[in-house]
Design a protein around this motif. Structure first.
Motif, PDB file in Angstrom:
ATOM      1  N   LEU A 285      -5.676  -0.261  -6.795  1.00  0.00           N
ATOM      2  CA  LEU A 285      -4.483  -0.586  -7.582  1.00  0.00           C
ATOM      3  C   LEU A 285      -3.714  -1.758  -6.968  1.00  0.00           C
ATOM      4  N   VAL A 286      -3.605  -1.772  -5.649  1.00  0.00           N
ATOM      5  CA  VAL A 286      -2.918  -2.884  -4.963  1.00  0.00           C
ATOM      6  C   VAL A 286      -3.705  -4.179  -5.179  1.00  0.00           C
ATOM      7  N   PHE A 287      -5.032  -4.085  -5.097  1.00  0.00           N
ATOM      8  CA  PHE A 287      -5.862  -5.274  -5.347  1.00  0.00           C
ATOM      9  C   PHE A 287      -5.637  -5.793  -6.770  1.00  0.00           C
ATOM     10  N   LEU A 288      -5.707  -4.900  -7.737  1.00  0.00           N
ATOM     11  CA  LEU A 288      -5.570  -5.316  -9.138  1.00  0.00           C
ATOM     12  C   LEU A 288      -4.192  -5.900  -9.440  1.00  0.00           C
ATOM     13  N   GLU A 289      -3.152  -5.295  -8.860  1.00  0.00           N
ATOM     14  CA  GLU A 289      -1.798  -5.777  -9.163  1.00  0.00           C
ATOM     15  C   GLU A 289      -1.442  -7.073  -8.442  1.00  0.00           C
ATOM     16  N   PHE A 290      -1.827  -7.168  -7.164  1.00  0.00           N
ATOM     17  CA  PHE A 290      -1.329  -8.289  -6.352  1.00  0.00           C
ATOM     18  C   PHE A 290      -2.377  -9.338  -5.962  1.00  0.00           C
ATOM     19  N   TYR A 291      -3.641  -8.970  -5.957  1.00  0.00           N
ATOM     20  CA  TYR A 291      -4.651  -9.883  -5.407  1.00  0.00           C
ATOM     21  C   TYR A 291      -5.717 -10.308  -6.417  1.00  0.00           C
TER      22      TYR A 291
ATOM     23  N   MET B 266       0.834  -1.210   0.000  1.00  0.00           N
ATOM     24  CA  MET B 266       0.000   0.000   0.000  1.00  0.00           C
ATOM     25  C   MET B 266       0.866   1.258   0.000  1.00  0.00           C
ATOM     26  N   PHE B 267       1.860   1.281   0.882  1.00  0.00           N
ATOM     27  CA  PHE B 267       2.705   2.474   0.994  1.00  0.00           C
ATOM     28  C   PHE B 267       3.531   2.691  -0.281  1.00  0.00           C
ATOM     29  N   GLU B 268       4.089   1.605  -0.791  1.00  0.00           N
ATOM     30  CA  GLU B 268       4.897   1.717  -2.022  1.00  0.00           C
ATOM     31  C   GLU B 268       4.042   2.184  -3.203  1.00  0.00           C
ATOM     32  N   LYS B 269       2.833   1.645  -3.286  1.00  0.00           N
ATOM     33  CA  LYS B 269       1.943   2.034  -4.387  1.00  0.00           C
ATOM     34  C   LYS B 269       1.543   3.503  -4.250  1.00  0.00           C
ATOM     35  N   LEU B 270       1.276   3.959  -3.046  1.00  0.00           N
ATOM     36  CA  LEU B 270       0.942   5.370  -2.819  1.00  0.00           C
ATOM     37  C   LEU B 270       2.100   6.260  -3.274  1.00  0.00           C
ATOM     38  N   MET B 271       3.322   5.904  -2.881  1.00  0.00           N
ATOM     39  CA  MET B 271       4.492   6.718  -3.228  1.00  0.00           C
ATOM     40  C   MET B 271       4.747   6.731  -4.743  1.00  0.00           C
ATOM     41  N   ASN B 272       4.386   5.656  -5.389  1.00  0.00           N
ATOM     42  CA  ASN B 272       4.523   5.555  -6.846  1.00  0.00           C
ATOM     43  C   ASN B 272       3.414   6.352  -7.556  1.00  0.00           C
ATOM     44  N   PHE B 273       2.217   6.290  -7.007  1.00  0.00           N
ATOM     45  CA  PHE B 273       1.033   6.897  -7.625  1.00  0.00           C
ATOM     46  C   PHE B 273       0.920   8.391  -7.327  1.00  0.00           C
TER      47      PHE B 273
ATOM     48  N   GLY C 152      -8.620  13.076  -0.220  1.00  0.00           N
ATOM     49  CA  GLY C 152      -7.771  12.120   0.506  1.00  0.00           C
ATOM     50  C   GLY C 152      -8.360  10.722   0.503  1.00  0.00           C
ATOM     51  N   THR C 153      -9.677  10.626   0.738  1.00  0.00           N
ATOM     52  CA  THR C 153     -10.350   9.321   0.716  1.00  0.00           C
ATOM     53  C   THR C 153     -10.251   8.714  -0.677  1.00  0.00           C
ATOM     54  N   GLN C 154     -10.441   9.545  -1.702  1.00  0.00           N
ATOM     55  CA  GLN C 154     -10.364   9.048  -3.081  1.00  0.00           C
ATOM     56  C   GLN C 154      -8.955   8.556  -3.421  1.00  0.00           C
ATOM     57  N   LEU C 155      -7.960   9.292  -2.969  1.00  0.00           N
ATOM     58  CA  LEU C 155      -6.568   8.890  -3.205  1.00  0.00           C
ATOM     59  C   LEU C 155      -6.297   7.536  -2.549  1.00  0.00           C
ATOM     60  N   LEU C 156      -6.720   7.391  -1.303  1.00  0.00           N
ATOM     61  CA  LEU C 156      -6.514   6.125  -0.590  1.00  0.00           C
ATOM     62  C   LEU C 156      -7.248   4.988  -1.301  1.00  0.00           C
ATOM     63  N   GLU C 157      -8.472   5.252  -1.736  1.00  0.00           N
ATOM     64  CA  GLU C 157      -9.262   4.216  -2.430  1.00  0.00           C
ATOM     65  C   GLU C 157      -8.607   3.815  -3.753  1.00  0.00           C
TER      66      GLU C 157
END
Length: 195
Positions: A138-144, A41-48, A128-133
């Motif tokens: 994105l994490v779900f789509l990439e990893f799960y 989650m943190f890595e994806k946020l920093m990338n996005f 902020g909520t939209q960014l987190l969502e």
């Protein structure tokens, strides 16, 4: 707040998630499941969104903090039970994180904001909520996504993907289409979103 407070908060969140008894194997390495999720989650946020506000950074790391403590099967195994479990989890994650932030010395307004984000309030209205969502999706789509594809039929998967897609912003959509999917999963996504 100082960088030290932020770093300490992150360390404490990691320490909690490292206690997860559920282990996930990734690239032949074993990780506590929620610690791996938090890192993703943190890595994806920093990338996005590298300039994300501090409260979103913390919310991204703490999104599933200690999730294993409230088991899905402790609720009725139907839609109502599932929704109640999800709602209780959000409150539990928010409260667990708030306790850490208070201990580290964050003020009440900052803690309230992180709580608001973890509880995913005002999706589509609050930036902020939209960014987190977006990051969650994105994490779900990439990893799960792939494990879900193994478990569910094609129509159900298209429905899950479309629901995920509808929660995202346009920027999230652009990013999602560039993730490293298998050929089959990319085709499934395109079918689901009508692309």
């Amino acid at each position: 707040m100082t960088n030290t407070a932020f770093n300490t908060a992150c360390e404490l969140i990691d320490a909690e998630n490292a206690l997860d008894p559920n282990i996930e194997l990734y690239q032949s390495v074993s990780f506590p499941k929620e610690l791996l999720y938090s890192d993703r989650m943190f890595e994806k946020l920093m990338n996005f969104e590298p300039d994300a506000p501090e409260e979103v950074k913390i919310a991204s790391k703490a999104q599933h903090i200690c999730r294993w403590k409230i088991a899905r099967d402790s609720y009725p195994m139907d839609r109502v039970g599932y929704l109640k479990w999800r709602e209780d989890l959000k409150k539990f994650h928010a409260k667990t994180t708030a306790d850490i932030l208070e201990k580290v010395g964050y003020d009440a307004a900052f803690i309230a904001r992180v709580t608001f984000l973890i509880e995913k309030k005002q999706l589509k209205k609050d930036a902020g909520t939209q960014l987190l969502e977006d990051v969650i999706c994105l994490v779900f789509l990439e990893f799960y996504l792939d494990p879900f594809v193994q478990k569910h039929d094609r129509e159900k998967m298209k429905n899950i993907i479309l629901k995920t897609w509808n929660k995202m912003s346009e920027k999230g959509h652009q990013h999602a289409l560039k993730l490293p999917y298998s050929v089959e999963n990319l085709q499934l996504i395109k079918e689901a979103i009508g692309a």
